[in-house]
Design an enzyme around this catalytic site. Structure first.
Site, PDB file in Angstrom:
ATOM      1  N   SER A  61       0.844  -1.192   0.000  1.00 53.73           N
ATOM      2  CA  SER A  61       0.000   0.000   0.000  1.00 53.73           C
ATOM      3  C   SER A  61       0.880   1.243   0.000  1.00 53.73           C
ATOM      4  CB  SER A  61      -0.917   0.024   1.240  1.00 53.73           C
ATOM      5  OG  SER A  61      -0.141   0.105   2.425  1.00 53.73           O
ATOM      6  N   GLY A  62       0.232   2.415  -0.117  1.00 54.62           N
ATOM      7  CA  GLY A  62       0.920   3.693   0.041  1.00 54.62           C
ATOM      8  C   GLY A  62       2.065   3.935  -0.914  1.00 54.62           C
TER       9      GLY A  62
ATOM     10  N   TYR B 129       9.856   7.675  16.017  1.00 49.93           N
ATOM     11  CA  TYR B 129       9.778   7.498  14.562  1.00 49.93           C
ATOM     12  C   TYR B 129      10.809   8.381  13.861  1.00 49.93           C
ATOM     13  CZ  TYR B 129       7.904   8.133   9.822  1.00 49.93           C
ATOM     14  OH  TYR B 129       7.761   8.224   8.460  1.00 49.93           O
TER      15      TYR B 129
END
Length: 261
Positions: free
Chosen positions: A17-18, A151
């Site tokens: 995805s993405g 992150y």
């Protein structure tokens, strides 16, 4: 424009995805032999259906975020011309709430997946004297938001690894670069924006506009990137026409990062 990628073998991690899927789709359009991988058979099958010729795309069920998964993936795919280290996980969380296990896990997935795959494929590229490695970082690797410090740390680490690996390519036709996408259209980013704006009376477009106005005011684009826009830049960098770009951090974030940085 023919990017001369016909016949090249390209492996894209995190590609169901993405951004990862968009990159894989673009490579397929350019005539490359594409390998996608993921942990879910159903997601792999769904991703394959998005390709005009799914029978020409190789799908490997493997968790590239673990050493065992890397071993399974490299056994299925012993050599590649292009490696896109796109696999990554993301979770906004207050710094004081992030546990040691969460720090280790996000580093294992976001950083070590690319380290392990590069360690395997990079020497083969050097020996063949042609190859492309791209780490998919983020604008967060340069401008760190307070709610995603763990992150952002992994995205900064990718910058260092990419540049250091590029230093080992001197005099060869191998390049190693990092791209820095900004907020990009996906289910995950939509959920993040919805939670950040916290106003259910707004449409998705209105929430996005509010998010950029208040939370990403430095953005010159003032909207999310489309995955296909990112993929087009990646395809160019991976083509023979991208040979002079090496050891670089390519900003694809819509102007969020100030020029002085």
């Amino acid at each position: 424009m023919d990017l001369q990628l016909t016949g090249k073998t390209a492996l894209v991690t995190g590609s169901t995805s993405g951004i990862g899927l968009a990159i894989a789709q673009r490579f397929a359009e350019e005539g490359a032999n594409v390998i996608i991988c993921g942990r879910s058979q159903s997601k792999l099958e769904a991703a394959l259906k998005t390709f005009p010729a799914p029978e020409k795309v190789k799908a490997v069920l493997a968790d590239a975020g673990s050493q065992a998964g890397i071993d399974a993936l490299t056994k299925e795919v012993p050599a590649v011309d292009i490696l896109i280290n796109n696999l990554g996980i993301f979770e906004p969380k207050a710094f004081s709430d992030i546990t040691d296990d969460e720090w280790h896990h996000i580093f294992e997935v976001n950083v070590m997946s690319g380290v392990r795959l590069s360690r395997y494929y990079f020497p083969k590229m050097i020996e063949k004297n042609w190859g492309r490695i791209i780490f998919v970082s983020s604008e967060c690797g340069v401008v760190t938001p307070g709610d995603t410090i763990h992150y952002a740390m992994t995205k900064t680490a990718q910058l260092a690894i990419s540049r250091g690996l590029a230093e080992e390519t001197k005099g060869t036709a191998v390049t190693v670069n990092t791209i820095l996408p900004g907020p990009t259209k996906s289910e995950g980013s939509t959920a993040f924006i919805r939670a950040a704006v916290a106003n259910d009376s707004l449409s998705e477009e209105e929430m996005e506009a509010e998010f950029f106005k208040k939370m990403r005011p430095l953005s010159l684009l003032q909207r999310r990137c489309d995955p296909a826009e990112i993929a087009a830049q990646v395809a160019l960098l991976c083509s023979p026409f991208g040979a002079i770009t090496n050891g670089a951090a390519i900003r694809l974030e819509g102007g969020i990062i100030p020029t002085i940085l």
